[in-house]
Design an enzyme around this catalytic site. Structure first.
Site, short mmCIF file in Angstrom:
data_model
loop_
_atom_site.label_atom_id
_atom_site.label_comp_id
_atom_site.label_asym_id
_atom_site.label_seq_id
_atom_site.Cartn_x
_atom_site.Cartn_y
_atom_site.Cartn_z
CG ASP A 33 -2.06 0.98 1.09
OD1 ASP A 33 -3.23 0.53 1.00
OD2 ASP A 33 -1.81 2.21 1.07
CG ASN A 89 -12.46 -0.69 3.87
OD1 ASN A 89 -12.90 -1.05 4.96
ND2 ASN A 89 -11.31 -0.07 3.75
CD GLN A 96 -14.79 -1.00 -2.62
OE1 GLN A 96 -15.94 -1.28 -2.25
NE2 GLN A 96 -14.17 -1.68 -3.57
CB SER A 97 -10.96 5.19 -1.59
OG SER A 97 -9.77 4.46 -1.37
CB VAL A 98 -9.25 1.55 -5.04
CG1 VAL A 98 -8.89 0.95 -6.39
CG2 VAL A 98 -8.30 2.70 -4.70
CG HIS A 102 -8.38 -3.06 -2.30
ND1 HIS A 102 -9.32 -2.44 -3.10
CD2 HIS A 102 -8.28 -2.32 -1.18
CE1 HIS A 102 -9.76 -1.36 -2.48
NE2 HIS A 102 -9.16 -1.27 -1.31
CG HIS A 104 -6.72 -2.82 3.19
ND1 HIS A 104 -6.02 -1.65 3.03
CD2 HIS A 104 -7.93 -2.62 2.60
CE1 HIS A 104 -6.76 -0.77 2.37
NE2 HIS A 104 -7.94 -1.33 2.11
P1 AMP Z 1 -9.79 1.34 0.31
O1 AMP Z 1 -9.96 2.68 0.97
O2 AMP Z 1 -10.17 0.18 1.17
O3 AMP Z 1 -10.45 1.31 -1.05
O4 AMP Z 1 -8.23 1.18 0.09
C1 AMP Z 1 -7.55 1.70 -1.01
C2 AMP Z 1 -6.09 1.64 -0.66
O5 AMP Z 1 -5.34 1.78 -1.85
C3 AMP Z 1 -5.61 2.74 0.29
O6 AMP Z 1 -5.07 2.16 1.47
C4 AMP Z 1 -4.57 3.49 -0.52
O7 AMP Z 1 -3.49 3.94 0.26
C5 AMP Z 1 -4.16 2.46 -1.54
N1 AMP Z 1 -3.65 2.96 -2.80
C6 AMP Z 1 -4.20 3.90 -3.60
N2 AMP Z 1 -3.46 4.07 -4.71
C7 AMP Z 1 -2.41 3.20 -4.61
C8 AMP Z 1 -1.30 2.90 -5.45
N3 AMP Z 1 -1.11 3.52 -6.63
N4 AMP Z 1 -0.43 1.96 -5.03
C9 AMP Z 1 -0.60 1.33 -3.85
N5 AMP Z 1 -1.64 1.57 -3.02
C10 AMP Z 1 -2.53 2.50 -3.39
#
Ligand code: AMP
Length: 116
Positions: A33, A89, A96-98, A102, A104
């Site tokens: 991460d 998430n 969840q932001s991506v 995934h 963690h």
């Molecule tokens: P979530 O909020 O559960 O969707 O987690 C998304 C995670 O992706 C966060 O912990 C970010 O720090 C991580 N993240 C976003 N962009 C990248 C990237 N380019 N490489 C590695 N981790 C990332």
């Protein structure tokens, strides 16, 4: 569902965006991460685009099984003896932001319960 070309994590899988990879398997890859919150903070993702862990379990269950096995393997490889927290998430309301599923993998320090 986001188009593959628009998805950040699909771009990492495709090698179009740099990441510190720690595992490359048949169905899943894992990378550190970019904003770690624990000594070990690795994201394990399927190569194929799925939004949530529920979608993954329904549409590609073998990848979910592989993802969990890889999480455990990473914990051992990084010296945590199989002790780790695995967090999915699912949905913006819970963080969840991506929107490419995934897990963690978090290890190497104590964690509180319930989570914040
Ligand atoms: P979530 O909020 O559960 O969707 O987690 C998304 C995670 O992706 C966060 O912990 C970010 O720090 C991580 N993240 C976003 N962009 C990248 C990237 N380019 N490489 C590695 N981790 C990332």
């Amino acid at each position: 569902m986001a188009e593959r070309t628009e998805c950040l994590f699909c771009r990492i899988v495709d090698g179009d965006l740099p990441a510190t990879l720690v595992h490359e398997g048949e169905r899943v890859v894992a990378f550190r991460d970019v904003t770690p919150v624990a000594p070990t903070h690795v994201l394990v993702i399927p190569r194929e685009h799925h939004v949530t862990v529920t979608d993954l379990g329904r549409d590609e269950p073998a990848a979910l099984v592989e993802l969990v096995a890889v999480a455990d393997r990473i914990s051992h490889a990084e010296g945590h003896a199989g002790d780790y927290r695995l967090v999915f998430n699912s949905g913006a309301a819970v963080g969840q932001s991506v929107f490419h599923v995934h897990g963690h993998v978090l290890a190497g320090r104590g964690f509180t319960w319930p989570p914040g």
